[in-house]
Design an enzyme around this catalytic site. Structure first.
Site, PDB file in Angstrom:
ATOM      1  N   ASP A 262      -0.659  27.144 -25.701  1.00  0.00           N
ATOM      2  CA  ASP A 262      -1.226  24.915 -25.127  1.00  0.00           C
ATOM      3  C   ASP A 262      -1.971  24.736 -25.433  1.00  0.00           C
ATOM      4  O   ASP A 262      -2.767  24.911 -25.418  1.00  0.00           O
ATOM      5  CB  ASP A 262      -1.116  25.617 -23.329  1.00  0.00           C
ATOM      6  CG  ASP A 262      -0.971  24.075 -22.833  1.00  0.00           C
ATOM      7  OD1 ASP A 262      -0.993  23.708 -23.632  1.00  0.00           O
ATOM      8  OD2 ASP A 262      -1.528  24.430 -21.763  1.00  0.00           O
ATOM      9  N   ASP A 408       8.277  15.461 -13.446  1.00  0.00           N
ATOM     10  CA  ASP A 408       7.604  16.462 -13.104  1.00  0.00           C
ATOM     11  C   ASP A 408       7.248  17.073 -11.855  1.00  0.00           C
ATOM     12  O   ASP A 408       7.643  17.126 -11.393  1.00  0.00           O
ATOM     13  CB  ASP A 408       6.738  15.202 -14.187  1.00  0.00           C
ATOM     14  CG  ASP A 408       5.363  16.378 -15.511  1.00  0.00           C
ATOM     15  OD1 ASP A 408       5.408  17.115 -15.304  1.00  0.00           O
ATOM     16  OD2 ASP A 408       5.416  15.801 -16.558  1.00  0.00           O
ATOM     17  N   ASP A 521       8.370  24.574 -18.501  1.00  0.00           N
ATOM     18  CA  ASP A 521       6.971  24.344 -19.865  1.00  0.00           C
ATOM     19  C   ASP A 521       5.705  25.186 -19.647  1.00  0.00           C
ATOM     20  O   ASP A 521       6.123  25.677 -18.769  1.00  0.00           O
ATOM     21  CB  ASP A 521       6.606  22.297 -18.749  1.00  0.00           C
ATOM     22  CG  ASP A 521       5.203  22.066 -19.938  1.00  0.00           C
ATOM     23  OD1 ASP A 521       5.231  22.674 -20.887  1.00  0.00           O
ATOM     24  OD2 ASP A 521       5.122  20.989 -19.400  1.00  0.00           O
ATOM     25  N   ARG A 580       9.821  24.320 -23.874  1.00  0.00           N
ATOM     26  CA  ARG A 580       7.971  24.228 -24.482  1.00  0.00           C
ATOM     27  C   ARG A 580       7.839  25.505 -25.906  1.00  0.00           C
ATOM     28  O   ARG A 580       7.632  25.322 -26.756  1.00  0.00           O
ATOM     29  CB  ARG A 580       7.276  23.840 -23.893  1.00  0.00           C
ATOM     30  CG  ARG A 580       6.500  23.519 -24.923  1.00  0.00           C
ATOM     31  CD  ARG A 580       5.320  22.416 -23.875  1.00  0.00           C
ATOM     32  NE  ARG A 580       4.421  23.245 -23.506  1.00  0.00           N
ATOM     33  CZ  ARG A 580       2.883  22.941 -23.404  1.00  0.00           C
ATOM     34  NH1 ARG A 580       2.478  21.757 -22.952  1.00  0.00           N
ATOM     35  NH2 ARG A 580       2.203  24.002 -22.538  1.00  0.00           N
ATOM     36  N   ASP A 596       3.660  17.926 -26.585  1.00  0.00           N
ATOM     37  CA  ASP A 596       2.225  17.136 -26.040  1.00  0.00           C
ATOM     38  C   ASP A 596       1.871  15.701 -27.181  1.00  0.00           C
ATOM     39  O   ASP A 596       0.894  15.878 -28.243  1.00  0.00           O
ATOM     40  CB  ASP A 596       1.135  17.204 -25.266  1.00  0.00           C
ATOM     41  CG  ASP A 596       1.673  18.617 -23.929  1.00  0.00           C
ATOM     42  OD1 ASP A 596       2.882  17.787 -23.521  1.00  0.00           O
ATOM     43  OD2 ASP A 596       1.240  19.117 -23.674  1.00  0.00           O
ATOM     44  N   HIS A 654       8.884  10.191 -22.804  1.00  0.00           N
ATOM     45  CA  HIS A 654       8.285  10.420 -21.610  1.00  0.00           C
ATOM     46  C   HIS A 654       6.751  10.256 -21.611  1.00  0.00           C
ATOM     47  O   HIS A 654       6.021   9.316 -22.766  1.00  0.00           O
ATOM     48  CB  HIS A 654       7.773  12.216 -22.185  1.00  0.00           C
ATOM     49  CG  HIS A 654       7.191  13.246 -20.944  1.00  0.00           C
ATOM     50  ND1 HIS A 654       7.325  12.749 -19.496  1.00  0.00           N
ATOM     51  CD2 HIS A 654       6.805  14.404 -21.347  1.00  0.00           C
ATOM     52  CE1 HIS A 654       6.326  14.106 -19.402  1.00  0.00           C
ATOM     53  NE2 HIS A 654       6.397  14.791 -20.150  1.00  0.00           N
TER      54      HIS A 654
END
Length: 878
Positions: A262, A408, A521, A580, A596, A654
């Site tokens: 991440d 979300d 996610d 993701r 992201d 997004h």
């Protein structure tokens, strides 16, 4: 305390870019550092030819390391479809080493090899096709795959094979060995292979990064192997990295890293690991395309060295002018922390052959429902049911098509997944029904970290069934994520996956309906207070450490979720799951996105090579957050991103919680009109997109393709990454520069013709074409000789357009002919597969006549209850 910690986390996440200190370099990863200290040279490994065993399906051969006397077992398989498999493991390991399950769709069928020759120096095996041979050299061990006089690929030609054998820690051998282990140790030292003790190096038995300690109870276990591609100067693949399509030389810097992480606000043109990892490299030159699939789920580093990497353009030109005899070569070295060496060599020889070979191993892209190829509107977060209704109505008011609205993490009851906020989304079925009435759908997020809360039934069930990942001491592993203190389900456990899938049943997921789909996610997995923002490597998944399975964790999450959506409909409806994190084989379970990103021009540009790289390794359903997730785009950037996103496979806008609202009608009427036109172009091409995805499902060919895939003998295409093909018939060159007044597109194919799809103007192939652009321009060209299907009646959603007529756009070749395909089914169920209910026809135009013939058998009930399709056609005249 929980809100305070989460608030502090938000402050940390407010930085402008990634904090590199949170993530390891090769120098800080002890196994990578150890492996890289070994330089090319004489390999210590020798093939023991007297141990050769040959059967109908494989050969086996022992290797010995002359430095430490440890023996390895080499297994060599000739696979159906022009592939070769090489496995290397310890001959007698102290305990089993991890071999990756669930990635291969079947045990690959083998074909017999024959022994052609053998002497004291090595042996030669026939692969049975086109004079292909495997040459195994004994001292030092080396393996070459040749075709006639040409060496296609060499293994261990640089002597970088390393296999850190499992061993007992020196300070425990004398007083902690049980009689059983002692007997095993004696056995290992017998048979003339007494293991010579090696000097322990830092990080072998324990490693610390920042404040985190990795206990490494099994000690050093890393592996390494080098591959050489003679005559090759271009290699691609090993996503995910925010970098160029053609892989770079890593000499003098860090290798490419494959370790799902991440990474907040990732940097561009950086070889750092990102959210997903597919350990596949594809080599290409004008003569041949090949691939290497390194089946290992542990942390992996990949070094790439090219014999021409250091030369300037002038130097390369001088070589050409002077007739240099130097043959380019690219060397690739794989380094993984644990597991075994399990390598599939895909021998091509064409790009499509390589795609088919890889697909035969790991499967093809899941065939999505038509609606998922439409436009998706997302934000962290839409505030409540009324906000969703307002956004939904906004699309109708401004005449912009839309198929999905997304929710979300804030839609849940305190970040408890499978729930709804009791105040903001008190009546989810009413909200979903409102969307269904307009033939729209919703996606809700379900992440794989579970709030530790005794009042939360999901947590209680997982804990009672002992389905959480464990610490090295056997307790439930806990870490911090969005809910605060969280547990992490062990998705490597098939019983856990079956339980998870059952939670998507309509009577289990309260408030869900058939038009609710799922987004996974944070499934790297993300652990905010863990090492490198992920799980400790010595955490346990049953008997295996997390270090062994890390890169496959996200695949298992998406797999379980996808199976849950299929099961809830009784196996009738196709699922949609966005993930993701991903690994080899993730294409079977849904879509991915590039994570992201930021509202910057560079992130718009990099979305193209990132998705092209994913397509090369089987994952076609790829897109980037339109507008950028972080920061706020200028109106110019937002419009250009919509124009680019409309021509990428997954089309979703997004935005981050802290950014201003950016629904497509909030930037003034002129920009709304530009965005509307881009989205409408997407919807007009939905029949073409749908056919491309059907072909990807059938063949493994990417939907979004690098130009060299279709023009493999044109070197000018080999490094192009600012334009691409959709299938083989549409060429797209998005405008990705601020203030651009024009772009230069390369139109490939000597003797071919390309038609501007907006003006129908024709242009010759094999040229660089300058195209003046305005804010309304989306440079797109149709290949002469092709037929593309469209639907020109664009409505509020794809479902509303199902019974509308098709228009066939016929672009004639210089010979006055054209060919194409059209595919039609019910657009959302598995009936195309189970009941063979579909139409798939080949289209042909010549002598001013359009004709068609069946490409596959159909069932007449495919159009039951619907109007039969109406076809019009338009012709581009040469």
């Amino acid at each position: 305390m929980v809100p305070l910690l989460v608030a502090l986390l938000f402050l940390c996440l407010g930085a402008e870019a990634v904090d590199r200190s949170n993530f390891k370099t090769c120098e800080q990863s002890s196994f990578c550092k150890r492996q890289r200290e070994l330089k090319p040279g004489q390999s210590p490994y020798r093939a023991l030819l007297d141990t050769l065993e040959l059967s109908d399906s494989r050969i086996t051969l022992q290797l010995i390391n002359d430095n430490n006397k440890v023996r390895l077992l080499l297994e060599l398989y000739r696979l159906h479809g022009n592939m070769t498999r090489v496995k290397i493991n310890e001959l007698k390991p102290l305990k089993p080493r991890y071999e990756v399950p669930d990635v291969l769709i079947t045990d690959p069928p083998t074909e017999p090899m024959t022994l052609v020759a053998q002497d004291e120096n090595g042996l030669v095996l026939s692969l049975g096709v086109d004079e292909q041979r495997v040459i195994v050299s004994a001292r030092p061990f080396r393996l070459d795959i040749v075709e006639g006089p040409t060496v296609l690929l060499s293994l261990n030609s640089r002597g970088l094979l390393t296999f850190e054998h499992l061993r007992l820690r020196k300070d425990t051998i004398s007083h902690k060995i049980t009689s059983t282990v002692g007997s095993m140790w004696d056995s290992i030292k017998s048979d003339e292979q007494a293991v010579k003790e090696e000097e322990d190096k830092p990080g072998m038995w324990e490693e610390t990064f920042k404040t985190h300690s990795d206990s490494k109870p099994n000690g050093p276990s890393s592996i390494s192997l080098d591959f050489s591609f003679p005559g090759v100067d271009h290699v691609y693949g090993i996503p995910e990295h925010a970098d160029t399509l053609k892989l770079r030389n890593t000499d003098g810097g860090d290798p490419y890293r494959l370790y799902n992480l991440d990474v907040f606000q990732y940097e561009l043109h950086n070889l750092m690991a990102l959210y997903g990892a597919v350990p596949v490299i594809i080599s290409h030159n004008t003569e041949r395309t090949m691939g290497i699939f390194w089946l290992n789920a542990a942390e992996t580093w990949v070094d790439i060295s090219s014999s021409t990497a250091g030369k300037t353009v002038f130097g390369k030109m001088m070589d050409f002018v002077q007739g240099s005899s130097e043959v380019p070569q690219t060397d690739v070295r794989w380094i993984s922390e644990s597991g075994i060496i399990d390598v599939f060599v895909l021998l091509g020889p064409t790009p499509n052959d390589v795609f088919a070979q890889y697909a035969s191993l790991t499967g093809t892209q899941a065939f999505p429902s038509l609606s998922t190829l439409g436009y998706h509107q997302c934000r962290w977060n839409y505030n409540d049911k009324e906000d969703v209704k307002t956004v939904d109505e906004g699309f109708d008011k401004h005449d912009i098509p839309c198929d999905f609205i997304w929710l979300d993490i804030e839609h849940t009851d305190g970040k408890r997944y499978f729930t709804w906020d009791p105040h903001k989304f008190a009546q989810p079925k009413e909200m979903l029904q409102g969307l269904m009435d307009k033939k729209r759908k919703m996606v809700a997020i379900v992440d794989p970290h579970i709030k530790v809360d005794s009042g939360y039934n999901i947590n209680n069930e997982i804990r009672s069934k002992s389905f959480y990942v464990k610490t090295k001491d056997g307790a439930d592993y806990e870490g911090w994520c969005w809910p605060g203190n969280s547990g992490y389900p062990d998705f490597t456990n098939p019983e856990m996956r079956a339980w998870w899938a059952s939670k998507f049943a309509y009577d289990q997921y309260e408030g869900s309906m058939e038009n609710l789909f799922i987004w996974n996610d944070m499934n790297e997995p993300s652990v905010f207070n863990g090492p490198e923002v992920t799980m400790h490597k010595d955490a346990l998944h049953g008997s295996w450490e997390h270090r062994d399975v890390h890169n496959i964790y996200g695949l298992y999450v998406q797999k379980a979720t996808s199976e849950g959506l299929i099961q809830r409909s009784g196996g009738v409806e196709r699922p949609f799951v966005l993930t993701r994190a991903f690994f080899a084989g993730s294409q079977r379970y849904g879509a991915v996105w590039t994570g992201d990103n930021a509202a910057e021009w560079g992130h718009l540009k990099i979305s193209i090579p990132m998705c092209l790289s994913l397509g090369l390794v089987g994952i076609s359903f790829c897109g980037a957050d339109v507008g950028g997730f972080f920061k706020h785009p200028s109106t110019e950037l937002l419009v250009r991103w919509y124009q680019a996103g409309a021509y990428q496979p997954f089309f979703r806008a997004h935005a981050h919680l802290d950014t201003p609202r950016r629904e497509p009608w909030l930037f003034g009427p002129d920009n709304t009109a530009l965005i509307r036109e881009a989205v409408r172009q997407r919807y007009a091409l939905l029949p073409f997109w749908y056919q491309l995805f059907y072909n990807a499902y059938r063949t493994g060919q990417p939907v979004m393709r690098a130009l060299w895939v279709e023009y493999p003998k044109e070197p000018a295409t080999f490094v192009i990454e600012d334009e691409y093909l959709l299938g083989k018939d549409l060429l797209v060159h998005p405008v990705t520069d601020e203030g651009a007044k024009g772009v230069t597109a390369y139109l490939p194919g000597k003797g071919e013709i390309w038609y501007d799809v907006h003006t129908f103007q024709k242009h010759k192939g094999a040229q660089n074409l300058y195209i003046p652009v305005t804010m309304s321009s989306i440079p797109v060209f149709q290949r002469g000789g092709s037929i593309i299907s469209r639907k020109n009646r664009v409505r509020r959603s794809s479902t509303c357009m199902e019974n509308d007529p098709y228009t066939l756009y016929v672009a004639l070749s210089p010979q006055g002919t054209a060919e194409g395909e059209i595919y039609i089914d019910d657009f959302h169920t598995f009936n195309f597969e189970k009941e063979k209910q579909f139409i798939h026809r080949h289209l042909h135009f010549s002598d001013n006549t359009l004709s068609s013939n069946l490409l596959a058998l159909i069932t007449a009930s495919v159009l039951s209850g619907k109007d039969k399709p109406v076809f019009w056609y338009r012709k581009y005249q040469f």
